[in-house]
Design a protein around this motif. Structure first.
Motif, mmCIF file in Angstrom:
data_model
loop_
_atom_site.group_PDB
_atom_site.id
_atom_site.type_symbol
_atom_site.label_atom_id
_atom_site.label_comp_id
_atom_site.label_asym_id
_atom_site.label_seq_id
_atom_site.Cartn_x
_atom_site.Cartn_y
_atom_site.Cartn_z
ATOM 1 N N GLU A 1 36.116 25.297 39.753
ATOM 2 C CA GLU A 1 36.245 25.679 38.348
ATOM 3 C C GLU A 1 36.523 24.457 37.475
ATOM 4 O O GLU A 1 37.229 23.531 37.891
ATOM 5 N N TYR A 2 35.950 24.477 36.263
ATOM 6 C CA TYR A 2 36.108 23.375 35.310
ATOM 7 C C TYR A 2 36.267 23.922 33.896
ATOM 8 O O TYR A 2 35.724 24.983 33.566
ATOM 9 N N GLU A 3 36.988 23.158 33.075
ATOM 10 C CA GLU A 3 37.048 23.441 31.642
ATOM 11 C C GLU A 3 35.826 22.803 30.978
ATOM 12 O O GLU A 3 35.404 21.703 31.355
ATOM 13 N N GLY A 4 35.273 23.496 29.980
ATOM 14 C CA GLY A 4 34.139 22.933 29.264
ATOM 15 C C GLY A 4 34.030 23.490 27.865
ATOM 16 O O GLY A 4 34.823 24.340 27.448
ATOM 17 N N ILE A 5 33.054 22.999 27.130
ATOM 18 C CA ILE A 5 32.831 23.435 25.756
ATOM 19 C C ILE A 5 31.375 23.875 25.607
ATOM 20 O O ILE A 5 30.472 23.250 26.175
ATOM 21 N N ILE A 6 31.153 24.957 24.906
ATOM 22 C CA ILE A 6 29.792 25.440 24.668
ATOM 23 C C ILE A 6 29.125 24.508 23.668
ATOM 24 O O ILE A 6 29.566 24.389 22.528
ATOM 25 N N ASN A 7 28.062 23.832 24.098
ATOM 26 C CA ASN A 7 27.366 22.907 23.189
ATOM 27 C C ASN A 7 25.913 23.304 22.945
ATOM 28 O O ASN A 7 25.123 22.536 22.406
#
Length: 707
Positions: free
Chosen positions: A627-633
């Motif tokens: 699992e990873y943190e991310g941003i919708i781009n």
């Protein structure tokens, strides 16, 4: 007046009607002996996109026939955009049904279709001037009687059909190079033959070799170049010093990345007293060694630029030059072109400037990390090591700050995207991904190079000398209107978007979103709304930098336009003015050089990006389930693109959003749940789990961790 000038002037006449070749011969009284030359001129003008021959065999100016010449920028979905040769013209959307056999990077004539209010300009390819993809690299898929090559470059959206007799030993799932033997049309894919087998896709090194072949560049330098290199002395002829300013007593140094070998710029700063400082930007004089028209010059033009792949550099010039006699190594005499700019610091303004041929000897080779540690972290060990230039460095930093502040106050647009560096082991396998910072040292060199590029461009423009400018046209208005509509969702509004927007308005917006959750997405969408900078002999200014005059002068080791304009500048300095013959020669050549250099730059950027993205995906192969943190781009009707903190990007397919049926809202660029009304939009932070990794297709799939 040359034959081409006479032809163009004649066609520009209001009374001119399109004429056949025979009619043109008759009008200009061309004898039979001269007709071959005239035919060559017509072919050259047509290849440059300056004239067009219609289906009746008549020649005329494209603009009088409602045509636009340019290069296609393909999209994997099957459509493309025409990037016009004239940077002042708007990009034109080309739908898949209007490509008419054209492919990514082809040079074409496009007819603009009737404009529908509220929609962007659309067109149809009516003629392919030049095919760009004579060879295609990809994965081979074999059936019993034929095969296909699936291109690695997804902008080439046709699979290449391979007849059985042209398979030439290729096997299923091998990476191959195929030569196009028949171009596509509306009903048929392109056809080709296998000319090289690189190996099976999973074999070490095959992936990067495929990217290199995709550039269609030779692996080594031709024999003629090798022979010319042997004649280049690594000792500077003392007679050359008579025509140069001797700056070997001036304190100066280079600042580059720790692994850089081609050091083409050095900087100096002198305190003149009374609040005035003289900045020196000293650039390797590559043109002294690479003579115009030589084999070295032809090969440099063909390559156009050095290419920095994830695991290697493909240089524009051989290492003997790029890493040797032209590299500004410390303690060694080097031939340079120097730009001096005298500044008054309070208030900041340029007092005068000059460009001159010189010989220098740098004192130090500093790295960005060292300079950042000195200026930002007060590193005592480094301060002691470079004790005699610490004052110079700190004064440079103060000047950097003032120049940058002045540039941004004038409206220069600054995008601050993190760059990624993929760390490889000895077998070429990715072991880590590091973010590259754009620190004070990097900004210092950037500001000084921009300053020198401005001075050079303005000087040559003022002299009305044929030149190659670095130009950046203002964004198309419809794209800005779409962008303005998008940022309304975040509570922002662009001033002046209905008229000719000033870049200052864009920079104000970027400042207002700095360090906010929506910063990344708004930066990304604005960048997508802007045009690409290109090389051109016609100066229209640089919108993004908010600069009227701009050029690329500071990297002749790795960019051909820089090398070309060095020659022009030296001629102007030594002779005072150029002969009419030389001016005509440059005017006839520079458009082709500028266009080719722009094309090679785009190819290099694609290859560099592909090599990094490929290794990023490979890095994630053993991380399925994590699992990873991310941003919708990115948001589309088929899913969400999510960028992790390490800059790796993957897709969450819409069918994997299990809690509801989601519909795409194109106005707000978001997915909205049918029942829950849950919204996924640009800039939202999400937690994802790595689901599938496919390096062959360069695909990385995520699922939302909460699902």
């Amino acid at each position: 007046m040359s034959a081409r000038e006479r032809l163009l002037d004649f066609m520009k006449n209001k009374a001119y009607r399109p004429m056949t070749r025979a009619e043109l011969f008759s009008h200009f009284n061309i004898s039979k002996d001269e007709q071959r030359v005239m035919k060559r001129v017509l072919r050259s003008l047509e290849k440059e996109g300056l004239i067009y021959q219609n289906n009746k065999g008549c020649f005329g100016l494209p603009e009088k026939m409602d045509l636009i010449a340019g290069r296609l920028q393909g999209n994997q979905k099957g459509f493309a955009f025409l990037i016009p040769d004239d940077p002042a013209k708007e990009d034109v959307f080309i739908g898949s049904s209007n490509m008419n056999g054209a492919m990514h990077n082809d040079k074409v004539f496009v007819r603009v279709l009737p404009h529908v209010k509220g929609k962007r300009q659309e067109g149809e390819v009516v003629h392919i001037i030049e095919h760009a993809n004579t060879r295609i690299v990809g994965n081979f898929e074999r059936s019993k009687y034929f095969g296909f090559v699936v291109p690695d470059n997804k902008r080439i959206f046709y699979d290449l059909f391979i007849p059985r007799e042209e398979i030439n030993g290729a096997k299923q799932a091998q990476k191959v190079v195929a030569e196009v033997t028949r171009w596509p049309d509306k009903k048929r894919n392109p056809e080709g033959k296998i000319v090289e087998i690189l190996g099976f896709k999973e074999e070490a090194g095959v992936d990067i070799e495929a990217i290199i072949r995709q550039l269609d560049l030779p692996q080594g330098f031709p024999e003629g170049v090798i022979q010319e290199l042997a004649d280049i002395s690594e000792v500077i002829d003392t007679a050359e010093l008579e025509n140069r300013h001797d700056l070997r007593g001036l304190s100066m140094f280079t600042i580059d990345g720790a692994d850089a070998k081609d050091l083409d710029d050095a900087v100096s700063l002198e305190d003149l007293g009374r609040g005035r400082f003289r900045l020196g930007v000293h650039i390797a004089d590559v043109s002294h060694y690479v003579r115009e028209g030589s084999d070295l010059d032809k090969e440099a033009l063909n390559r156009g630029t050095s290419i920095y792949l994830v695991d290697r550099v493909i240089p524009m010039l051989p290492p003997k030059l790029s890493n040797g006699i032209c590299s500004l190594n410390p303690g060694e005499d080097r031939l340079t072109m120097s730009v001096f700019i005298t500044y008054q610091l309070e208030p900041l303004k340029i007092i005068n400037s000059e460009i001159l041929p010189s010989i220098i000897r740098t004192n130090y080779r500093l790295t960005y990390r060292e300079v950042n540690d000195i200026l930002l972290n007060d590193d005592q060990e480094l301060i002691a090591k470079y004790d005699n230039i610490i004052g110079q460095l700190r004064m440079m930093n103060e000047l950097r700050s003032k120049i940058k502040r002045e540039r941004f106050s004038s409206g220069s647009v600054n995008f601050d995207f993190p760059e990624a560096r993929v760390i490889l082991d000895e077998q070429g396998k990715p072991t880590a991904i590091e973010k590259r910072s754009h620190g004070t040292a990097e900004q210092l060199i950037e500001e000084f190079m921009i300053a020198a590029n401005r001075v050079v461009a303005e000087e040559m423009s003022w002299r009305e000398i044929p030149f190659i400018y670095r130009v950046h046209d203002r964004p198309d208005n419809d794209r800005l209107l779409e962008f303005n509509e998008f940022i309304h969702n975040f509570g922002y509004h662009l001033k002046g978007v209905d008229n000719e927007i000033h870049p200052r308005a864009l920079q104000d917006l970027l400042e207002s979103v700095r360090d906010k959750p929506e910063e990344r997405v708004i930066n990304t969408m604005l960048l997508r709304s802007m045009k690409q900078a290109v090389y051109s002999p016609y100066n229209i200014g640089h919108f993004g930098l908010s600069i009227e005059y701009y050029s690329h002068f500071t990297s002749p080791i790795r960019r051909y336009p820089d090398l070309m304009i060095h020659r022009i500048i030296k001629e102007v300095i030594s002779k005072g003015q150029l002969s009419k013959k030389r001016i005509k020669s440059l005017e006839e050549r520079l458009n082709t050089v500028a266009e080719h250099s722009s094309l090679q730059e785009r190819r290099a950027m694609e290859a560099e990006r592909d090599s990094v993205e490929l290794k990023k995906i490979e890095f994630m192969k053993d991380k399925i389930g994590r699992e990873y943190e991310g941003i919708i781009n990115g948001v589309t009707n088929f899913g969400l693109f999510v960028e992790l903190d390490n800059t790796v990007e993957g897709l969450v397919h819409v069918e994997n959003l299990k809690d509801d049926y989601y519909h795409y809202n194109d106005k707000q660029h978001c997915l909205i749940g049918e029942s829950t009304r849950k919204v996924y939009r640009f800039g939202d932070r999400v937690t994802v789990k790595v689901d599938k990794v496919n390096p062959d297709e360069r695909e990385l799939d995520f699922v939302l961790a909460e699902d």
